[in-house]
Design a protein around this motif. Structure first.
Motif, PDB file in Angstrom:
ATOM      1  N   THR A 210       0.825  -1.096  -0.058  1.00 15.67           N
ATOM      2  CA  THR A 210       0.020  -0.213  -0.060  1.00 15.67           C
ATOM      3  C   THR A 210       0.954   1.318  -0.182  1.00 15.67           C
ATOM      4  OG1 THR A 210      -0.356  -0.458   2.406  1.00 15.67           O
ATOM      5  CG2 THR A 210      -2.060  -1.105   1.040  1.00 15.67           C
ATOM      6  N   ARG A 211       2.166   1.106   0.170  1.00 18.16           N
ATOM      7  CA  ARG A 211       2.920   2.067  -0.128  1.00 18.16           C
ATOM      8  C   ARG A 211       3.136   2.758  -1.795  1.00 18.16           C
ATOM      9  NH1 ARG A 211       8.404   1.550   3.486  1.00 18.16           N
ATOM     10  NH2 ARG A 211       7.444   1.654   5.626  1.00 18.16           N
TER      11      ARG A 211
ATOM     12  N   THR B  21      -5.943  -2.926  -5.947  1.00 21.33           N
ATOM     13  CA  THR B  21      -5.017  -3.173  -6.802  1.00 21.33           C
ATOM     14  C   THR B  21      -4.127  -4.186  -6.293  1.00 21.33           C
ATOM     15  OG1 THR B  21      -5.004  -0.797  -7.461  1.00 21.33           O
ATOM     16  CG2 THR B  21      -3.362  -2.344  -8.519  1.00 21.33           C
ATOM     17  N   LEU B  22      -3.678  -3.817  -5.040  1.00 18.23           N
ATOM     18  CA  LEU B  22      -2.620  -5.064  -4.249  1.00 18.23           C
ATOM     19  C   LEU B  22      -3.223  -6.483  -4.295  1.00 18.23           C
ATOM     20  CD1 LEU B  22      -0.196  -5.455  -2.775  1.00 18.23           C
ATOM     21  CD2 LEU B  22      -1.170  -4.919  -0.600  1.00 18.23           C
TER      22      LEU B  22
ATOM     23  N   VAL C 222     -10.722 -14.024  -8.511  1.00 14.05           N
ATOM     24  CA  VAL C 222     -12.092 -13.593  -9.374  1.00 14.05           C
ATOM     25  C   VAL C 222     -12.862 -12.698  -8.497  1.00 14.05           C
ATOM     26  CG1 VAL C 222     -14.383 -14.325  -9.964  1.00 14.05           C
ATOM     27  CG2 VAL C 222     -12.324 -15.904 -10.351  1.00 14.05           C
ATOM     28  N   LEU C 223     -12.891 -12.894  -7.004  1.00 17.79           N
ATOM     29  CA  LEU C 223     -13.848 -11.816  -6.381  1.00 17.79           C
ATOM     30  C   LEU C 223     -13.078 -10.293  -6.242  1.00 17.79           C
ATOM     31  CD1 LEU C 223     -15.645 -13.941  -3.955  1.00 17.79           C
ATOM     32  CD2 LEU C 223     -16.531 -12.964  -6.207  1.00 17.79           C
ATOM     33  N   PHE C 224     -11.684 -10.499  -5.857  1.00 17.67           N
ATOM     34  CA  PHE C 224     -10.920  -9.347  -5.710  1.00 17.67           C
ATOM     35  C   PHE C 224     -10.725  -8.685  -7.136  1.00 17.67           C
ATOM     36  CE2 PHE C 224      -9.287 -11.106  -1.579  1.00 17.67           C
ATOM     37  CZ  PHE C 224      -9.881 -10.061  -0.740  1.00 17.67           C
ATOM     38  N   GLY C 225     -10.627  -9.422  -8.275  1.00 19.61           N
ATOM     39  CA  GLY C 225     -10.450  -8.661  -9.478  1.00 19.61           C
ATOM     40  C   GLY C 225     -11.459  -7.937 -10.050  1.00 19.61           C
TER      41      GLY C 225
ATOM     42  N   GLY D 248     -12.151   0.808 -11.052  1.00 18.63           N
ATOM     43  CA  GLY D 248     -11.241   1.327 -11.573  1.00 18.63           C
ATOM     44  C   GLY D 248      -9.758   1.260 -11.239  1.00 18.63           C
ATOM     45  N   ASP D 249      -9.015   0.290 -10.311  1.00 14.61           N
ATOM     46  CA  ASP D 249      -8.040   0.381  -9.798  1.00 14.61           C
ATOM     47  C   ASP D 249      -7.084  -0.977 -10.260  1.00 14.61           C
ATOM     48  OD1 ASP D 249      -8.516   2.431  -8.240  1.00 14.61           O
ATOM     49  OD2 ASP D 249      -9.459   1.345  -6.593  1.00 14.61           O
TER      50      ASP D 249
END
Length: 309
Positions: free
Chosen positions: A29-30, A36-37, A191-194, A201-202
């Motif tokens: 997260t830096r 996104t991470l 799949v879910l986090f994607g 939009g991240d």
């Protein structure tokens, strides 16, 4: 290696590798936002795991996708999503860690009626002492922070989801190997986090190469190591014990962050660490009482009477 030493080694690896996830979150997260991470972490981890599964020609048992999809949604998607999003909204990391530390108490309370794993008075004292120890370790980072009140519901929900996933895993005793279980759980998380990252939009990764170093950290140490060892300890020793080991993750994370980021622990961290260790010893050094065999007793091992068996 004797079974006792093997269990101790796996338990130690679990504590160290599970703690690596908190360090990886700070590293990642830096460079980018949590969405996104998490999306890239799980996409890459799933791709590697499927490659290994195909090369080894590992068979996927019937019904495995449904079972592991449910377990992965609870133990990975909802847990990490709740904790990481809550911290991203301003919930202090120490407060989130303290909320997560309620998980052993929740699991120990529910393990009796759900799994037949009943705790003794000594173990209940150990669980309470471990929670106090975690509170001392994270004392310097407690408080309301800048988060809206509803953001605190997210870590609580994540903690309850991990508790439910741990209990359900113990109840179902799924026949899948750890490789198949981690592969399928990681895939549903990818799949879910994607989908969340695309919707927000991240999904585009940052240009900084340091991001990929953070991704390598969380994929290898946290996804493969952390969740793989979690499943091993859970299957060998039961829900109460794998949850109790989580008491050791805040002080272990404290050591990680001191070495890597120079974050000096608060004065209360030392007695907190001692209380965490004492609490875990009281719980794991006590023989468990079981009142009923699991529904699928023919397909499972009976956990040993103590940490070292």
């Amino acid at each position: 290696m004797s079974r006792g030493r093997s269990n101790l080694a796996v338990s130690t690896a679990f504590v160290v590798l599970w703690s690596s996830g908190f360090v990886g979150a700070e590293l990642g997260t830096r460079f980018t936002v949590a969405d996104t991470l998490l999306a890239w972490r799980y996409a890459i981890a799933a791709a590697v795991l499927w490659l290994v599964t195909l090369v080894r020609r590992t068979r996927i048992p019937r019904g495995a996708i449904g079972r592991q999809g449910l377990l992965g949604s609870l133990s990975q998607v909802l847990y990490l999503g709740g904790v990481v999003t809550g911290v991203g909204l301003g919930v202090p990391a120490g407060t989130a860690a303290l909320v997560a530390a309620l998980q052993p108490l929740v699991v120990a309370t529910a393990a009796g009626p759900v799994l037949g794993e009943h705790t003794t008075p000594r173990q209940r004292i150990g669980l309470a002492g471990g929670l106090v120890g975690v509170g001392l370790v994270v004392a310097g980072d407690l408080g309301p922070g800048d988060a809206p009140w509803w953001a605190f519901v997210l870590p609580v929900g994540g903690m309850l989801a991990l508790s439910a996933g741990t209990l359900l895993q113990g109840r179902l005793r799924p026949p899948e190997s750890p490789l198949v279980a981690v592969t399928l759980q990681t895939s549903i998380a990818a799949v879910l986090f994607g989908a969340v990252a695309v919707g927000a939009g991240d999904v585009a990764p940052p240009a900084d190469p340091g991001f990929w170093g953070a991704i390598a950290w969380v994929v290898v140490l946290s996804s493969f190591g952390g969740y793989g060892s979690y499943l091993l300890v859970l299957r060998r020793s039961g829900a109460t014990r794998v949850s109790t080991l989580l008491y050791l993750t805040p002080p272990t994370t404290m050591a990680w962050t001191f070495v890597m980021f120079g974050e000096v622990p608060v004065v209360l961290a030392a007695p907190g660490l001692a209380l965490c260790a004492l609490g875990v010893w009281l719980v794991l050094g006590t023989p468990r009482r079981r009142t009923a065999e699991p529904a699928h007793g023919a397909n499972c091992r009976t956990p040993g009477a103590s940490w070292g068996t």
